[in-house]
Design a protein around this motif. Structure first.
Motif, PDB file in Angstrom:
ATOM      1  N   SER A 240       0.832  -1.207   0.000  1.00 51.96           N
ATOM      2  CA  SER A 240       0.000   0.000   0.000  1.00 51.96           C
ATOM      3  C   SER A 240       0.869   1.261   0.000  1.00 51.96           C
ATOM      4  O   SER A 240       0.521   2.269  -0.635  1.00 51.96           O
ATOM      5  N   LYS A 243       2.103   1.754  -3.553  1.00 52.36           N
ATOM      6  CA  LYS A 243       1.026   2.256  -4.410  1.00 52.36           C
ATOM      7  C   LYS A 243       0.770   3.738  -4.150  1.00 52.36           C
ATOM      8  O   LYS A 243       0.508   4.502  -5.091  1.00 52.36           O
ATOM      9  N   GLU A 244       0.843   4.155  -2.900  1.00 54.60           N
ATOM     10  CA  GLU A 244       0.654   5.566  -2.580  1.00 54.60           C
ATOM     11  C   GLU A 244       1.762   6.415  -3.194  1.00 54.60           C
ATOM     12  O   GLU A 244       1.503   7.519  -3.704  1.00 54.60           O
ATOM     13  N   GLN A 245       2.979   5.897  -3.174  1.00 56.86           N
ATOM     14  CA  GLN A 245       4.074   6.626  -3.782  1.00 56.86           C
ATOM     15  C   GLN A 245       3.897   6.726  -5.288  1.00 56.86           C
ATOM     16  O   GLN A 245       4.200   7.765  -5.900  1.00 56.86           O
ATOM     17  N   LEU A 246       3.399   5.691  -5.926  1.00 51.71           N
ATOM     18  CA  LEU A 246       3.146   5.731  -7.368  1.00 51.71           C
ATOM     19  C   LEU A 246       2.080   6.774  -7.717  1.00 51.71           C
ATOM     20  O   LEU A 246       2.164   7.439  -8.756  1.00 51.71           O
ATOM     21  N   ARG A 247       1.087   6.944  -6.866  1.00 52.04           N
ATOM     22  CA  ARG A 247       0.052   7.947  -7.119  1.00 52.04           C
ATOM     23  C   ARG A 247       0.596   9.374  -6.987  1.00 52.04           C
ATOM     24  O   ARG A 247       0.075  10.305  -7.600  1.00 52.04           O
ATOM     25  N   LYS A 248       1.631   9.548  -6.177  1.00 48.99           N
ATOM     26  CA  LYS A 248       2.206  10.879  -5.998  1.00 48.99           C
ATOM     27  C   LYS A 248       3.051  11.314  -7.190  1.00 48.99           C
ATOM     28  O   LYS A 248       3.257  12.512  -7.396  1.00 48.99           O
ATOM     29  N   THR A 250       4.128  12.355 -10.844  1.00 45.49           N
ATOM     30  CA  THR A 250       3.464  13.056 -11.942  1.00 45.49           C
ATOM     31  C   THR A 250       3.793  12.369 -13.253  1.00 45.49           C
ATOM     32  O   THR A 250       4.957  12.017 -13.517  1.00 45.49           O
ATOM     33  N   ASN A 251       2.778  12.181 -14.060  1.00 43.31           N
ATOM     34  CA  ASN A 251       2.990  11.526 -15.341  1.00 43.31           C
ATOM     35  C   ASN A 251       3.754  12.457 -16.281  1.00 43.31           C
ATOM     36  O   ASN A 251       3.317  13.569 -16.564  1.00 43.31           O
TER      37      ASN A 251
END
Length: 578
Positions: A240, A243-248, A250-251
């Protein structure tokens, strides 16, 4: 401290402060609000403003951070809503510390002041301990083009120009902005050669108990199970937190030419090798030394190095493993290469999980977080967008690559051969000393045994087997009287035959003489024991030279000497009469 670039705007209810702080840790920053004073701190940046109006901290303040631009935007409420703050564009005057707006005297009598101020006395004016600030100036495009490139895809420059205090704690390169790629490599090779310790290497080579334990460890990628999906070969799951780090993130999109893409793949392998070494060394639990280990073993992170081939990556990693960490063994280099091959074979999801772990390690370390902004964050975003077949292709190329000790140019074979000869000579000398001591002890035991044997023979009166060193001594000839070969009775019978028949008186006298002679013989002669009993008593054998005859002759005068013929007696009597 660095004074960041900033800008101020306002609306009727709040003051809006925009602060540009690239390459900083967004999780750690401090705000201070007190009337007309505003302070902001996010290492290595510090900003202090003396505002024209009063602001308050009442819970309505808010802040946001744009990670792509490195921009903090802070909204602070005004104490008096609707108040207009004048002079917000006068940035230089806003940096002046509080209480420094009044000008002091242009001329000051220093001699008079030195006489009045003595030891232990305080100054009349309060000393201002405020940090001096200078307005940040952005570099022009021409200046940036003149600087050397580094970072992911060689797309960054000028970063360390503003981070001089953190430079030595992050990288080993002294002047990254003015050092070319060739000069970086030359400096790196010279530093590695100077750091190599032959004693440390040989100690780990011959005392490898800890190395064997490290090699037996199985990291998490060795325990991956095959996946049923077609996209990946192994089932890789993310926590988890990951996953939180991946959401942070920027694409972003990256426009890299062919050379930059090839260098990016080589640098990715370099970072993975350093990471797997630390995982194996710490048995999967990162330590406080992990940030140092990962960046130190990676030429990309420590020297801002760019590689043109896989062989260059392997040689650089092998040299750094044998020069810097605690355990310096070539088997650890081979194990790291095998681990990196397994990770690449597992697909880009496994590579992404490793990069997220590196990102976390650097994020929690004070100076190393800068490397996230330069490399790791971009790699975490970029690896998700690459084609899936690229990663297994890199794994196949790495599996075919070979690395020998001679490739490292550290003269390892010569060192090992010399050390082996020394060890063999020491072992041979030790065995010779051991055998010599054994011979000395055995010879001393033989001498002790001979001494005991001689003592026993002397105690037994010469009995037993004769020694070659001490042959039996002959008896004194003065104590030996020869024994006649014929018995006395035969002697007398022969004498009687040569004379006339004796008379009866002579016969009695002869008989009496024989009896007296027999008694005297019985008194004078000693009967010796039987040879067997004598041998048993003396501890010898029947063939002993010291065994006596049945009749041992006494040293006294032999009584048989008195035996005389009748003619001799008569002649003696005649002589006495005359």
């Amino acid at each position: 401290m660095i004074t960041p670039a900033f800008d101020l705007t306002q609306d009727p209810d709040s003051l809006i402060i925009s602060i540009r702080v690239p390459y900083t840790r967004t999780s750690e920053f401090d705000l201070y609000i007190d009337g007309t004073e505003f302070k902001f701190y996010a290492k290595p940046y510090f900003l202090r403003l003396n505002l024209p109006g009063r602001i308050v901290e009442d819970g309505r303040e808010k802040a946001k951070f744009d990670i792509d631009q490195g921009l903090f935007t802070i909204h602070v409420p005004k104490q008096t809503p609707g108040e207009n703050f004048e002079g917000l564009k006068m940035l230089t005057s806003l940096l002046v510390p509080k209480g420094s707006r009044s000008a002091g005297p242009l001329v000051e009598d220093m001699s008079r002041g030195s006489e009045e101020v003595g030891d232990g006395e305080e100054f009349d004016e309060e000393f201002d301990w405020q940090v001096e600030q200078e307005l940040y100036r952005e570099s022009s495009e021409e200046e940036l083009r003149a600087l050397q490139k580094y970072g992911f895809g060689n797309q960054r420059c000028g970063v360390f120009a503003r981070l001089q205090e953190e430079l030595s704690d992050v990288i080993d390169l002294k002047n990254p902005e003015g050092t070319s790629v060739a000069e970086r490599r030359q400096h790196r090779l010279e530093a590695e050669t100077a750091a190599f310790s032959a004693d440390h290497y040989l100690a780990d080579l011959f005392e490898d108990d800890e190395i064997k334990g490290i090699l037996k460890f199985k990291p998490w990628w060795a325990k991956l199970r095959p996946s049923t999906e077609n996209e990946a070969k192994y089932d890789v799951s993310f926590s988890s937190e990951e996953k939180e780090q991946l959401r942070k993130f920027t694409n972003r999109s990256y426009l890299l030419d062919k050379t930059s893409r090839h260098q990016a793949w080589c640098s990715l392998l370099d970072i993975l090798l350093a990471y797997v070494y630390d995982v194996r060394l710490t048995e999967g639990e990162h330590s406080v030394e992990s940030p140092w280990t990962i960046r130190k073993l990676s030429g990309t992170l420590c020297w801002l190095e760019t590689y043109g081939s896989l062989q260059e990556v392997l040689v650089s990693f092998g040299r750094r493993v044998l020069c810097y960490p605690l355990h310096r063994h070539f088997a650890l280099v081979s194990a790291a290469i095998q681990d990196a091959t397994k990770i690449l074979q597992a697909g880009k999801a496994c590579v992404l999980k490793c990069l997220l772990d590196v990102h976390k390690v650097f994020r929690e370390n004070d100076p190393a977080y800068i490397l996230n902004d330069l490399y790791i964050t971009d790699y975490c975003i970029w690896i998700q967008r690459v084609k899936s077949k690229k990663v297994p292709a890199l794994a196949a190329a790495l599996e075919k690559a070979t690395l020998n000790k001679s490739d490292l140019n550290l003269e390892l074979k010569e060192l090992e051969e010399a050390a082996t000869m020394v060890v063999e000579e020491e072992a041979q000398g030790s065995s010779e000393r051991t055998s010599a001591s054994q011979r000395d002890s055995s010879s001393s035991e033989e001498w002790d045994s001979d001494d005991c044997t001689e003592a026993v023979e002397e105690g037994n009166g010469g009995g037993g087997k004769a020694s070659k060193d001490s042959p039996p001594q002959p008896h004194s000839t003065s104590s030996i009287v020869p024994i006649p070969h014929k018995s006395s009775s035969l002697l007398f019978s022969e004498e009687s035959r040569n004379t006339d028949a004796p008379s009866s008186a002579q016969e009695e006298e002869r008989t009496q003489l024989i009896q007296e002679l027999g008694e005297r013989v019985a008194e004078e002669l000693r009967i010796s024991p039987e040879p067997s009993s004598a041998a048993a008593a003396g501890g010898g054998t029947s063939g002993n030279h010291n065994v006596g005859t049945p009749l041992d002759v006494n040293p006294c005068r032999n009584p048989l000497v008195i035996v005389q013929t009748e003619e001799e007696v008569e002649s003696k009597e005649g002589d006495s009469t005359s």
